[in-house]
Scaffold this active site. Structure first.
Site, mmCIF file in Angstrom:
data_model
loop_
_atom_site.group_PDB
_atom_site.id
_atom_site.type_symbol
_atom_site.label_atom_id
_atom_site.label_comp_id
_atom_site.label_asym_id
_atom_site.label_seq_id
_atom_site.Cartn_x
_atom_site.Cartn_y
_atom_site.Cartn_z
ATOM 1 N N HIS A 123 0.873 -1.183 0.000
ATOM 2 C CA HIS A 123 0.000 0.000 0.000
ATOM 3 C C HIS A 123 0.911 1.234 0.000
ATOM 4 C CE1 HIS A 123 -2.702 2.996 1.898
ATOM 5 N NE2 HIS A 123 -3.715 2.212 1.574
ATOM 6 N N ASP A 199 3.312 -4.003 7.876
ATOM 7 C CA ASP A 199 2.098 -3.198 7.766
ATOM 8 C C ASP A 199 0.935 -4.154 8.028
ATOM 9 O OD1 ASP A 199 -0.231 -2.021 6.933
ATOM 10 O OD2 ASP A 199 0.524 -1.356 4.982
ATOM 11 N N GLN A 202 -4.348 -4.865 7.309
ATOM 12 C CA GLN A 202 -5.363 -5.847 6.903
ATOM 13 C C GLN A 202 -5.191 -7.172 7.634
ATOM 14 O OE1 GLN A 202 -7.831 -4.927 5.007
ATOM 15 N NE2 GLN A 202 -7.037 -3.094 4.040
ATOM 16 N N LYS A 225 -10.191 -0.059 10.826
ATOM 17 C CA LYS A 225 -10.463 -1.267 10.021
ATOM 18 C C LYS A 225 -10.780 -2.462 10.917
ATOM 19 C CE LYS A 225 -7.151 0.043 6.417
ATOM 20 N NZ LYS A 225 -7.914 0.628 5.320
ATOM 21 N N CYS A 367 -4.977 2.610 -3.416
ATOM 22 C CA CYS A 367 -3.690 3.119 -2.885
ATOM 23 C C CYS A 367 -2.570 2.110 -3.052
ATOM 24 C CB CYS A 367 -3.824 3.531 -1.420
ATOM 25 S SG CYS A 367 -4.988 4.857 -1.172
HETATM 26 C C1 LIG Z 1 -2.469 -2.575 3.652
HETATM 27 C C2 LIG Z 1 -2.812 -1.185 4.081
HETATM 28 N N1 LIG Z 1 -1.855 -0.392 4.580
HETATM 29 C C3 LIG Z 1 -2.117 0.856 4.982
HETATM 30 C C4 LIG Z 1 -3.376 1.375 4.896
HETATM 31 C C5 LIG Z 1 -3.606 2.780 5.351
HETATM 32 O O1 LIG Z 1 -4.475 2.834 6.454
HETATM 33 P P1 LIG Z 1 -4.762 4.215 7.155
HETATM 34 O O2 LIG Z 1 -5.413 5.068 6.108
HETATM 35 O O3 LIG Z 1 -5.675 3.902 8.280
HETATM 36 O O4 LIG Z 1 -3.456 4.765 7.592
HETATM 37 C C6 LIG Z 1 -4.398 0.602 4.362
HETATM 38 C C7 LIG Z 1 -5.755 1.190 4.200
HETATM 39 O O5 LIG Z 1 -6.384 1.065 3.206
HETATM 40 C C8 LIG Z 1 -4.114 -0.711 3.961
HETATM 41 O O6 LIG Z 1 -5.055 -1.491 3.449
#
Ligand SMILES: Cc1ncc(COP(=O)(O)O)c(C=O)c1O
Length: 410
Positions: A123, A199, A202, A225, A367
């Site tokens: 992401h 990260d 998910q 999430k 993203c």
């Molecule tokens: C794998 C992953 N990393 C990072 C994020 C970013 O999350 P946040 O917007 O809560 O920082 C997301 C959100 O879509 C995600 O799916």
């Protein structure tokens, strides 16, 4: 261990809503989940009975707020099996958590020619902070590619990991649903002398998270999430790493002393928490964790694997070659994220037509633009499953897709 989804749904006030004349079918939890009454009540209760700023007031309300906020930190630490709550830092979201690592650890430890290994399925949250370091300092970025069946291709791992200082990997891809081999990558990172960052945006909402067992050095996740509120995320890091890192954002509680000729940072974890913190959000996150653990993380994972298996089978049987699902075919190798293309229909049109039937799916690049490019698409539609979804929701998705296919038939 089957989940009683009908009862779970009743815990979420939003499912009383009717959308475009239909019951709400919410299939966008990978973007943000819905919130159970218990989370909303915990936040209301704080504001109605105990609210004041934390760590400042010696009066009763200030002490109660501080106890609830610090209690939330303890709750998070137990949830991810952190050795100490001193290692649990609250941030705005996982994006900020990873930025903290890149700005603080990265700037203290990486200089020109040092290498960082990421994957092609990151992401932007775990990509752009490192791209910035590449631009600023000439840090070399390497990427593990996506191979067969949308899994990471580790055939060249030994060469790619040689000499890197940090390995950063998404636990479960928000586009493909791929569940990455975290322990194997942690071991490889440590053998190469690198620190290992995950990260977990998910991963933590869906799979019991044990940062020690996974072998992480840094682990980030995001409250919204996982049934919690927006505005709260977590960075967990090993104490000796965090201790050695310089402050990231400055001012407020992260200070021990300030003089006109300098300042001294606070100790962990407050060293990394500048300004007034998301107090109610931390309390809401703790309530979300209580809720998830009452349902049971293992039961949640089991439910999602079997619902994903059902969705893959039912959607493929019904829509055949018209439907391309970008993700591993084996349900146990993935999370409940189903990104897809429907022959001849733009993902945004799919999403819009589904909305008319009360079905919420996201369309876009999610993203993860480099990954979308490697898949050869600009965008995909994405349905994502969680604790409150069931086979009826999958059927509603299948019906909506059939309607979209008819509507756009040419
Ligand atoms: C794998 C992953 N990393 C990072 C994020 C970013 O999350 P946040 O917007 O809560 O920082 C997301 C959100 O879509 C995600 O799916």
């Amino acid at each position: 261990m089957a989940l009683d989804v009908a009862t779970i749904k009743k815990d979420f006030p939003i499912f009383e809503r009717v959308v475009n004349g239909h019951r709400l079918v919410y299939l966008d939890s990978a973007s943000s989940s819905q919130k159970p009454r218990a989370v909303l009540d915990a936040m209301d209760h704080l504001y109605e009975t105990s609210y004041a700023n934390t760590h400042r007031g010696v009066y009763v309300l200030g002490q109660e707020s501080t106890a609830l906020y610090e209690g939330a930190r303890e709750r998070v630490a137990r949830f991810i099996n952190a050795p100490s709550s001193r290692e649990v830092l609250f941030a705005k979201n996982v994006t900020e958590a990873i930025n903290l690592v890149a700005y603080s650890w990265g700037r203290a430890n990486l200089s020109e020619g040092d290498a960082v290994l990421l994957t092609e399925m990151e992401h932007h949250a775990n990509l752009v902070p490192w791209l910035v370091l590449r631009e600023e300092r000439g840090v070399e970025l390497r990427f593990l590619p996506v191979g067969d069946d949308y899994q990471l291709d580790l055939s060249d791992l030994d060469r790619l990991i040689d000499g890197v200082k940090l390995v950063g990997v998404v636990g479960i891809s928000n586009v493909l649903g791929t569940l990455n081999p975290l322990r194997q990558l942690a071991d490889a990172a440590h053998a190469a002398g690198a620190v290992f960052l995950v990260d977990g945006a998910q991963y933590t909402p869906h799979i019991a998270t044990d940062v020690a067992e996974l072998g992480c050095d840094f682990y980030g996740f995001t409250g919204h999430k996982m049934l919690g509120p927006t505005g709260i995320g977590v960075l967990w890091g090993r104490e000796e790493l965090l201790d050695a890192m310089p402050a990231f954002l400055t001012g407020g509680e992260m200070i021990r002393d300030v003089r006109l000729d300098g300042w001294t940072p606070n100790e962990l974890p407050w060293k990394f928490e500048a300004g007034t913190q998301p107090i109610a959000e931390a309390v809401g996150l703790a309530a979300a964790i209580d809720y998830l653990e009452a349902v049971g993380m293992e039961a949640i994972r089991e439910h999602e694997v079997s619902l994903t298996a059902y969705a893959l089978r039912a959607l493929t049987e019904r829509h055949g070659d018209k439907l391309t699902i970008f993700g591993p075919s084996e349900p146990a190798a993935r999370g409940g994220v189903l990104s897809f293309a429907y022959d001849g229909v733009h993902p945004h049109d799919v999403s819009q037509v589904l909305d008319e039937a009360g079905v919420c799916v996201r369309a876009g690049h999610h993203c993860a633009k480099p990954l979308m490019r490697s898949l050869g698409v600009n965008a995909s539609a994405r349905a994502s499953l969680y604790v409150y979804n069931d086979a009826d929701d999958v059927t509603a998705l299948g019906d909506g897709l059939a309607y979209a296919a008819d509507f756009f038939a040419f």
